[in-house]
Motif scaffolding. Structure first.
Motif, PDB file in Angstrom:
ATOM      1  N   HIS A 153       0.815  -1.221   0.000  1.00 33.45           N
ATOM      2  CA  HIS A 153       0.000   0.000   0.000  1.00 33.45           C
ATOM      3  C   HIS A 153       0.846   1.268   0.000  1.00 33.45           C
ATOM      4  CE1 HIS A 153       0.742   0.773   4.282  1.00 33.45           C
ATOM      5  NE2 HIS A 153       0.498  -0.500   4.507  1.00 33.45           N
ATOM      6  N   SER A 285      -1.642  -6.113  -7.722  1.00 33.00           N
ATOM      7  CA  SER A 285      -2.742  -5.840  -6.789  1.00 33.00           C
ATOM      8  C   SER A 285      -3.063  -4.350  -6.744  1.00 33.00           C
ATOM      9  CB  SER A 285      -2.386  -6.348  -5.397  1.00 33.00           C
ATOM     10  OG  SER A 285      -2.223  -7.748  -5.391  1.00 33.00           O
ATOM     11  N   GLU A 289      -6.759  -3.060  -7.754  1.00 33.75           N
ATOM     12  CA  GLU A 289      -7.585  -2.285  -6.821  1.00 33.75           C
ATOM     13  C   GLU A 289      -7.927  -0.911  -7.395  1.00 33.75           C
ATOM     14  OE1 GLU A 289      -6.383  -1.968  -2.803  1.00 33.75           O
ATOM     15  OE2 GLU A 289      -6.399  -4.133  -2.430  1.00 33.75           O
ATOM     16  N   ALA A 294     -10.338  -6.424  -6.629  1.00 31.02           N
ATOM     17  CA  ALA A 294      -9.836  -6.782  -5.308  1.00 31.02           C
ATOM     18  C   ALA A 294      -8.698  -7.776  -5.461  1.00 31.02           C
ATOM     19  CB  ALA A 294     -10.944  -7.379  -4.447  1.00 31.02           C
ATOM     20  N   CYS A 296      -6.295 -10.555  -2.900  1.00 25.75           N
ATOM     21  CA  CYS A 296      -5.980 -11.111  -1.585  1.00 25.75           C
ATOM     22  C   CYS A 296      -5.089 -12.332  -1.755  1.00 25.75           C
ATOM     23  CB  CYS A 296      -7.255 -11.481  -0.820  1.00 25.75           C
ATOM     24  SG  CYS A 296      -8.112 -12.938  -1.470  1.00 25.75           S
ATOM     25  N   ARG A 301      -5.842  -8.920   2.508  1.00 27.46           N
ATOM     26  CA  ARG A 301      -5.484  -8.044   1.396  1.00 27.46           C
ATOM     27  C   ARG A 301      -3.981  -8.114   1.134  1.00 27.46           C
ATOM     28  NH1 ARG A 301      -4.852  -1.676   1.776  1.00 27.46           N
ATOM     29  NH2 ARG A 301      -5.117  -1.036  -0.422  1.00 27.46           N
ATOM     30  N   ASP A 304      -1.596  -5.238   2.186  1.00 28.87           N
ATOM     31  CA  ASP A 304      -1.336  -5.032   3.614  1.00 28.87           C
ATOM     32  C   ASP A 304      -0.284  -5.999   4.164  1.00 28.87           C
ATOM     33  OD1 ASP A 304      -3.097  -2.927   3.860  1.00 28.87           O
ATOM     34  OD2 ASP A 304      -4.793  -4.195   4.414  1.00 28.87           O
ATOM     35  N   LEU A 318      -6.904 -12.454  -7.501  1.00 28.86           N
ATOM     36  CA  LEU A 318      -7.218 -11.062  -7.838  1.00 28.86           C
ATOM     37  C   LEU A 318      -8.160 -10.982  -9.035  1.00 28.86           C
ATOM     38  CD1 LEU A 318      -5.438 -10.349 -10.567  1.00 28.86           C
ATOM     39  CD2 LEU A 318      -3.590 -10.052  -8.932  1.00 28.86           C
ATOM     40  N   ALA A 321     -14.223  -8.044  -8.008  1.00 29.53           N
ATOM     41  CA  ALA A 321     -14.346  -8.004  -6.553  1.00 29.53           C
ATOM     42  C   ALA A 321     -15.273  -9.075  -5.995  1.00 29.53           C
ATOM     43  CB  ALA A 321     -14.811  -6.620  -6.113  1.00 29.53           C
ATOM     44  N   ASN A 325     -13.926 -11.867  -3.319  1.00 34.15           N
ATOM     45  CA  ASN A 325     -14.521 -11.905  -1.983  1.00 34.15           C
ATOM     46  C   ASN A 325     -15.173 -13.259  -1.696  1.00 34.15           C
ATOM     47  OD1 ASN A 325     -13.738  -9.284  -1.318  1.00 34.15           O
ATOM     48  ND2 ASN A 325     -15.565  -8.386  -2.245  1.00 34.15           N
TER      49      ASN A 325
END
Length: 334
Positions: A153, A285, A289, A294, A296, A301, A304, A318, A321, A325
């Motif tokens: 990020h 990623s 985004e 999205a 993960c 994520r 992060d 990825l 979304a 999810n």
């Protein structure tokens, strides 16, 4: 219609304040990256005519056999970025350790890159690409591997260049995703896609089905539901795509939706995945985004994740979304 080349686009970004705004040093960096990738594209375009296909007879830090073009692209990027005057150090998938620009530790940026993603496809003339990530230089003295260990990020720019029927660059500075196509005659990248968006819904998925027997239960469940099509719980048919080149598979996701998966599996439970966090997962990623998708690692994520090693691997899910999810929820309830 007004034609906007990459330089024009970057100069407009340099006038912005705040989100999406860049400084003069970033303009220099991206122009150098684009120019180098243009030359890489020319080398790939020549292929066998230049005698540069096939193995280089060496292995990278991951123990993978390097292609001649892996080495050529890597050397071209290292030399070009070092000469920009704005890059303090580079890290490459092809190098054991980072490559600092000696005596230039105060330069503002660090760059990580995979010089030729999907290099197993080089000799069979299938799309490959260059992936890159730009970080702020922490300016804490000498540039070491630890200088690059920043969470995704914190990236200030990311992008890739895909060498296919057209050579295209896709780029973000944290305010949308933009696509550029190389005009070979004019020797410049031209803006051809603005604020690219990934649809929330999709009927396409990309995964290496040859690994199916090794997947953990949540991935088995998810893919089984997709394969059941209209007769299954999803109530619609899905198509599978797999190019074995992350940059090409993700480019398809960015342009027409879908989900890309390279999950960890049971072959070696100690390994968190196959793809590299710093050179592949983080920049891709960031782009996904920014395009409304999205990303993960099936647990959290990706952007992060706090990196612990320059060549750290991770699981990657990825794309659209809703699908990402869903995969995440299957892991959370497993």
């Amino acid at each position: 219609m007004t034609r906007t080349n990459l330089s024009d686009f970057l100069n407009v970004c340099a006038t912005k304040q705040g989100k999406g705004g860049i400084d003069a040093a970033m303009v220099v960096l991206i122009e150098a990256m684009a120019d180098t990738c243009r030359h890489i594209s020319a080398n790939i375009h020549k292929g066998a005519l230049a005698g540069i296909l096939g193995s280089a007879g060496t292995e990278n830090v991951q123990g993978e056999t390097q292609k001649q073009l892996d080495v050529i692209a890597n050397d071209m990027l290292l030399e070009s970025l070092a000469q920009t005057g704005v890059v303090a150090g580079m890290a490459s998938e092809e190098l054991d350790d980072c490559s600092p620009v000696r005596g230039c530790e105060d330069r503002p940026y660090l760059v990580l890159f995979d010089p030729l993603d999907g290099s197993s496809n080089i000799d069979v003339n299938v799309s490959i690409g260059t992936i890159f990530s730009v970080l702020q230089n922490p300016e804490n003295g000498l540039i070491t591997n630890e200088s690059f260990l920043q969470a995704g990020h914190t990236q200030v720019a990311a992008g890739y260049v895909v060498y296919g029927p057209q050579t295209q660059m896709v780029l973000t500075f944290g305010d949308g995703v933009y696509g550029f196509t190389l005009d070979r005659e004019a020797a410049e990248f031209v803006l051809t896609a603005e604020r690219m968006q990934i649809s929330e819904d999709t009927k396409e998925f990309a995964i290496n089905m040859s690994n199916q027997r090794h997947w953990y239960a949540p991935v088995q469940k998810y893919i089984e539901e997709l394969l059941m099509g209209k007769t299954g719980p999803r109530g619609k048919d899905f198509n599978m795509r797999w190019i074995a080149s992350m940059v090409a598979d993700v480019h398809r996701v960015l342009t027409r939706g879908g989900i890309f998966m390279y999950p960890k599996d049971q072959r070696d439970p100690s390994k968190p995945g196959k793809l590299r966090l710093m050179y592949e997962a983080n920049p891709m990623s960031f782009l996904v985004e920014q395009a409304g998708g999205a990303a993960c690692d099936a647990e959290a994520r990706i952007l992060d994740i706090e990196p612990l090693d320059l060549h750290q691997r991770c699981s990657v899910v990825l794309g659209s979304a809703d699908e990402v999810n869903r995969v995440l929820s299957y892991h959370q309830t497993a």
